[in-house]
Design a protein around this motif. Structure first.
Motif: not given
Length: 200
Positions: A64-65, A179-184, A186-187, A32, A153
């Motif tokens: 963003l979790g 956080l957005l960069r990490e989400r992108a 992971r996607a 998390t 992260g």
């Protein structure tokens, strides 16, 4: 999970109910994301400004979790007053560690010069003029301790900022961008795995 997150997770902290909990219980599972905002003093104008700034972005951080935790070093009573003044939402947890161990492990600066140097004094005056004022109590925290922000992260430390003087604060926008960069990322990885499975 990073060794730093492991070390912080094992630390006991005190919540607004004056109950001792392990920081790891509040951080959540190792995968998390977690935003840790370290404040230096519960009557500090810079800490008030920083807490208000992050609390205002708490819905975005939660969306963003990520967990949002604020860590001070004053008494539980001073913590409760700080939480009430700032207006913490349920998605943001505030705790305190009067031993300063959490700040020490996180590598936060502790310096009398950082508190009273000219830039710090000028920043403080400016923040006082904008309403970030609270009457100082003996149990509000360590005057020499500085704050900062860490963003963990799923597997690594994504963002770190350590204040070098009062008012040298992190911008929540930078944390959300990380956080957005990490989400992108992971996607993108998930997409590649899906393509590979389909190819097989």
């Amino acid at each position: 999970m990073t060794k730093l997150r492991d070390a912080l997770a094992a630390l006991p902290v005190i919540d607004v109910r004056e109950e001792t909990v392990l920081l790891g219980e509040l951080l959540g599972p190792p995968v998390t994301p977690a935003v840790l905002v370290f404040v230096r003093h519960f009557a500090c104008p810079s800490c008030s400004s920083t807490a208000h700034a992050f609390v205002a972005r708490a819905p975005e951080i939660a969306a963003l979790g990520a967990r949002l935790l604020v860590i001070g070093n004053g008494s539980a009573a001073a913590l409760a007053g700080f939480v009430e003044r700032v207006g913490f939402p349920p998605t943001c947890v505030a705790v305190t560690d009067p031993s300063l161990r959490a700040h020490e492990l996180a590598g936060m600066v502790r310096s009398r010069w950082a508190t009273f140097q000219p830039r710090a004094v000028l920043r403080s005056i400016g923040l006082y003029s904008r309403g970030h004022y609270a009457k100082r109590g003996a149990d509000d925290g360590d005057l020499d301790q500085q704050g900062g922000v860490l963003l963990f992260g799923a597997e690594t430390l994504l963002f770190e900022h350590r204040n070098h003087f009062v008012g040298d604060d992190a911008d929540p926008s930078d944390v959300i961008a990380a956080l957005l960069r990490e989400r992108a990322a992971r996607a993108e990885v998930a997409g590649r795995h899906a393509v590979n499975r389909h190819a097989l």
